[in-house]
Design a protein around this motif. Structure first.
Motif, PDB file in Angstrom:
ATOM      1  N   LYS A 224       0.935  -1.262  -0.119  1.00 46.26           N
ATOM      2  CA  LYS A 224       0.031  -0.032  -0.117  1.00 46.26           C
ATOM      3  C   LYS A 224       0.732   1.199  -0.020  1.00 46.26           C
ATOM      4  N   ALA A 225       2.081   1.063   0.724  1.00 44.29           N
ATOM      5  CA  ALA A 225       2.978   2.489   0.559  1.00 44.29           C
ATOM      6  C   ALA A 225       3.402   2.559  -0.711  1.00 44.29           C
ATOM      7  N   LEU A 226       3.788   1.578  -1.514  1.00 41.29           N
ATOM      8  CA  LEU A 226       4.251   1.555  -2.908  1.00 41.29           C
ATOM      9  C   LEU A 226       3.194   2.038  -3.834  1.00 41.29           C
ATOM     10  N   ARG A 227       1.993   1.913  -3.545  1.00 42.41           N
ATOM     11  CA  ARG A 227       0.770   2.299  -4.290  1.00 42.41           C
ATOM     12  C   ARG A 227       0.391   3.789  -4.015  1.00 42.41           C
ATOM     13  N   ALA A 228       0.771   4.214  -2.874  1.00 44.16           N
ATOM     14  CA  ALA A 228       0.521   5.578  -2.467  1.00 44.16           C
ATOM     15  C   ALA A 228       1.541   6.507  -3.016  1.00 44.16           C
ATOM     16  N   THR A 229       3.055   5.844  -3.100  1.00 48.21           N
ATOM     17  CA  THR A 229       3.672   6.519  -3.777  1.00 48.21           C
ATOM     18  C   THR A 229       3.654   6.554  -5.185  1.00 48.21           C
ATOM     19  N   ALA A 230       3.099   5.684  -5.841  1.00 44.98           N
ATOM     20  CA  ALA A 230       2.722   5.742  -7.368  1.00 44.98           C
ATOM     21  C   ALA A 230       1.943   6.709  -7.461  1.00 44.98           C
ATOM     22  N   VAL A 231       0.712   6.971  -6.619  1.00 39.24           N
ATOM     23  CA  VAL A 231      -0.473   7.793  -6.857  1.00 39.24           C
ATOM     24  C   VAL A 231       0.108   9.323  -6.663  1.00 39.24           C
ATOM     25  N   ASN A 232       1.207   9.615  -5.660  1.00 36.72           N
ATOM     26  CA  ASN A 232       1.279  10.905  -5.232  1.00 36.72           C
ATOM     27  C   ASN A 232       2.620  10.876  -4.423  1.00 36.72           C
ATOM     28  N   ARG A 233       3.736  11.223  -5.085  1.00 38.09           N
ATOM     29  CA  ARG A 233       4.899  11.083  -4.216  1.00 38.09           C
ATOM     30  C   ARG A 233       5.027  11.925  -3.180  1.00 38.09           C
ATOM     31  N   THR A 234       4.560  13.334  -3.133  1.00 39.66           N
ATOM     32  CA  THR A 234       4.725  14.304  -2.473  1.00 39.66           C
ATOM     33  C   THR A 234       3.586  14.021  -1.189  1.00 39.66           C
ATOM     34  N   GLY A 235       2.477  13.687  -1.643  1.00 43.53           N
ATOM     35  CA  GLY A 235       1.621  13.373  -0.533  1.00 43.53           C
ATOM     36  C   GLY A 235       2.233  12.406   0.149  1.00 43.53           C
ATOM     37  N   ALA A 236       2.722  11.268  -0.419  1.00 47.19           N
ATOM     38  CA  ALA A 236       3.211  10.090   0.679  1.00 47.19           C
ATOM     39  C   ALA A 236       4.550  10.326   1.219  1.00 47.19           C
ATOM     40  N   ARG A 237       5.329  11.264   0.741  1.00 49.04           N
ATOM     41  CA  ARG A 237       6.168  11.710   1.653  1.00 49.04           C
ATOM     42  C   ARG A 237       5.769  12.530   2.777  1.00 49.04           C
ATOM     43  N   LEU A 238       4.718  13.359   2.742  1.00 48.33           N
ATOM     44  CA  LEU A 238       4.113  13.918   3.862  1.00 48.33           C
ATOM     45  C   LEU A 238       3.469  13.058   4.662  1.00 48.33           C
ATOM     46  N   MET A 239       2.992  11.989   4.449  1.00 49.28           N
ATOM     47  CA  MET A 239       2.395  11.008   5.228  1.00 49.28           C
ATOM     48  C   MET A 239       3.452  10.096   6.004  1.00 49.28           C
ATOM     49  N   GLY A 240       4.814  10.117   5.865  1.00 48.11           N
ATOM     50  CA  GLY A 240       5.702   9.491   6.549  1.00 48.11           C
ATOM     51  C   GLY A 240       6.078   8.373   5.650  1.00 48.11           C
ATOM     52  N   ILE A 241       5.980   8.320   4.595  1.00 51.67           N
ATOM     53  CA  ILE A 241       6.525   7.128   3.667  1.00 51.67           C
ATOM     54  C   ILE A 241       7.742   7.575   2.767  1.00 51.67           C
ATOM     55  N   SER A 242       8.859   6.757   3.191  1.00 50.62           N
ATOM     56  CA  SER A 242       9.933   7.151   2.673  1.00 50.62           C
ATOM     57  C   SER A 242      10.043   6.692   1.048  1.00 50.62           C
ATOM     58  N   THR A 243       9.964   7.860   0.270  1.00 53.63           N
ATOM     59  CA  THR A 243      10.078   7.603  -1.194  1.00 53.63           C
ATOM     60  C   THR A 243      11.229   6.925  -1.824  1.00 53.63           C
ATOM     61  N   SER A 244      12.591   7.183  -1.052  1.00 49.78           N
ATOM     62  CA  SER A 244      13.641   6.492  -1.542  1.00 49.78           C
ATOM     63  C   SER A 244      13.487   5.063  -1.124  1.00 49.78           C
ATOM     64  N   GLY A 245      13.129   4.661   0.183  1.00 53.38           N
ATOM     65  CA  GLY A 245      12.737   3.295   0.541  1.00 53.38           C
ATOM     66  C   GLY A 245      11.775   2.628  -0.499  1.00 53.38           C
ATOM     67  N   ALA A 246      10.838   3.296  -0.824  1.00 54.21           N
ATOM     68  CA  ALA A 246       9.993   2.689  -1.873  1.00 54.21           C
ATOM     69  C   ALA A 246      10.632   2.303  -3.225  1.00 54.21           C
ATOM     70  N   GLY A 247      11.374   3.432  -3.692  1.00 54.05           N
ATOM     71  CA  GLY A 247      12.230   3.264  -4.946  1.00 54.05           C
ATOM     72  C   GLY A 247      12.967   2.073  -4.790  1.00 54.05           C
ATOM     73  N   ARG A 248      13.942   1.893  -3.758  1.00 48.85           N
ATOM     74  CA  ARG A 248      14.517   0.630  -3.382  1.00 48.85           C
ATOM     75  C   ARG A 248      14.070  -0.547  -3.554  1.00 48.85           C
ATOM     76  N   LEU A 249      12.676  -0.493  -2.813  1.00 49.35           N
ATOM     77  CA  LEU A 249      11.916  -1.932  -2.874  1.00 49.35           C
ATOM     78  C   LEU A 249      11.310  -2.215  -4.293  1.00 49.35           C
ATOM     79  N   ALA A 250      10.914  -1.175  -4.960  1.00 51.95           N
ATOM     80  CA  ALA A 250      10.426  -1.205  -6.410  1.00 51.95           C
ATOM     81  C   ALA A 250      11.440  -1.917  -7.205  1.00 51.95           C
ATOM     82  N   PHE A 251      12.666  -1.488  -7.146  1.00 50.67           N
ATOM     83  CA  PHE A 251      13.840  -1.606  -7.968  1.00 50.67           C
ATOM     84  C   PHE A 251      14.176  -3.294  -7.677  1.00 50.67           C
ATOM     85  N   THR A 252      14.238  -3.631  -6.243  1.00 53.59           N
ATOM     86  CA  THR A 252      14.517  -4.964  -5.803  1.00 53.59           C
ATOM     87  C   THR A 252      13.590  -5.955  -6.328  1.00 53.59           C
TER      88      THR A 252
END
Length: 345
Positions: A224-252
């Motif tokens: 769900k954190a990945l989905r939130a990052t995909a929908v709105n990176r800025t909003g996900a960051r403001l909600m405490g989701i690490s966009t860099s961590g989401a990116g690493r997980l997506a690449f992995t």
């Protein structure tokens, strides 16, 4: 062409399409989360197939040394980042150790197991353990500092990463091609159709991974954190989701999908160090059919690409690649007319 030949071609096309579907889903996932059009997705396929091939010969694959080198570079980057931001020494050490842990363990296992010729299933698991960490490390070294760059800049970086991985693949694996043994040699016959065990494994593995991806995105917090990052990176960051961590997980996840695809396709065709580019490009064509946004459409597009390639090879084998890649032109034209976008600033 009679019905029996058409059925054989359709089965072959669906088998290839199942692999292209995995690559298309990985491409859509990466673009949705990171805005990266990841050209080197096919290199994970080649690295997976060739790593298994070298393990079959009892040699330690060059993947081990490449993985350790990337892990050390990423650890040094973590240390430099921590010192720049004046982080506590203990936190810097933990970050560096976390970066090195999985690559070091996987490499040590490979060095120990490779000369002992373990069963092929153990070699396959070891291959996944070696290739999957490449995703997060490449994200850390090549993309995180450019996370807010334009899509065009990220595409240029992807092209550079592609050429680097192809060159390193030639260095580590050589110019000789390899064809891996099948995981299951049993054959099933139904009239004119002959389905071998490896094709059945491809269908089952592809279907299982697609279902697992759906469950991951629908039922887990990380999904769900990945989905939130995909929908709105800025909003996900403001909600405490690490966009860099989401990116690493997506690449992995993309690296895992690519390595698994290499294991699946290795017994069906000879893989060279540069074979991944065409395979990954066909997955990209399927992802473009989906507008780089829809997983179901990416799946349908991949099956369509597989069928188009199979029937195209029957009618004009010398031009089958031209037929597949030309099919993207009307799709791009249709999408440009249907969803005109203003220029990105």
């Amino acid at each position: 062409m009679d019905l029996s030949i058409a059925a054989i071609l359709a089965l072959d096309g669906l088998t290839n399409g199942a692999v292209y579907a995995l690559l298309a889903l990985a491409t859509v996932l990466l673009f949705a989360v990171t805005r990266v059009i990841f050209i080197p997705q096919g290199e994970f396929v080649a690295f997976g197939a060739l790593t298994l091939a070298l393990l079959q010969t009892g040699k330690v694959p060059g993947t081990v040394w490449f993985l350790l080198a990337l892990a050390l570079l990423a650890a040094f980057a973590d240390i430099a980042h921590g010192m720049k931001h004046r982080q506590p020494a203990m936190r810097i050490a933990k970050n560096a150790a976390r970066t090195l842990a999985i690559p070091a363990i996987a490499s040590a296992l490979a060095i120990w197991l490779a000369p002992r010729n373990p069963p092929i299933w153990a070699q396959a698991l070891l291959t996944l353990a070696l290739v999957t960490p490449f995703g997060g490390l490449i994200s850390r070294l090549a993309y995180e500092s450019l996370a807010d760059a334009s899509v065009l800049v990220l595409l240029i970086v992807s092209v550079g990463v592609h050429f680097a991985l192809v060159g390193l693949g030639l260095f580590f694996f050589g110019a000789e091609g390899f064809r891996n043994p099948s995981f299951w040699d049993t054959r099933f016959s139904a009239g004119p159709l002959a389905l071998n065990g490896q094709a059945l494994i491809i269908f089952i593995a592809s279907l299982a991974l697609i279902v697992l991806l759906w469950l991951f995105f629908e039922r887990t917090l990380a999904g769900k954190a990945l989905r939130a990052t995909a929908v709105n990176r800025t909003g996900a960051r403001l909600m405490g989701i690490s966009t860099s961590g989401a990116g690493r997980l997506a690449f992995t996840m993309a690296a895992f999908v690519g390595a698994l695809s290499g294991l699946l396709i290795g017994p069906t065709t000879t893989i060279f160090y540069d074979s991944g580019f065409l395979i990954g490009l066909k997955g990209f064509v399927a992802a473009v059919f989906a507008g780089l946004s829809s997983y179901p459409l990416a799946l349908a597009g991949a099956l369509g690409v597989g069928l188009l390639e199979s029937f195209g090879s029957y009618w004009a084998s010398a031009f089958k690649e031209v037929i597949v890649f030309s099919s993207i032109l009307p799709v791009l034209l249709w999408r440009s007319l249907r969803d005109p976008q203003s220029e990105e600033h």
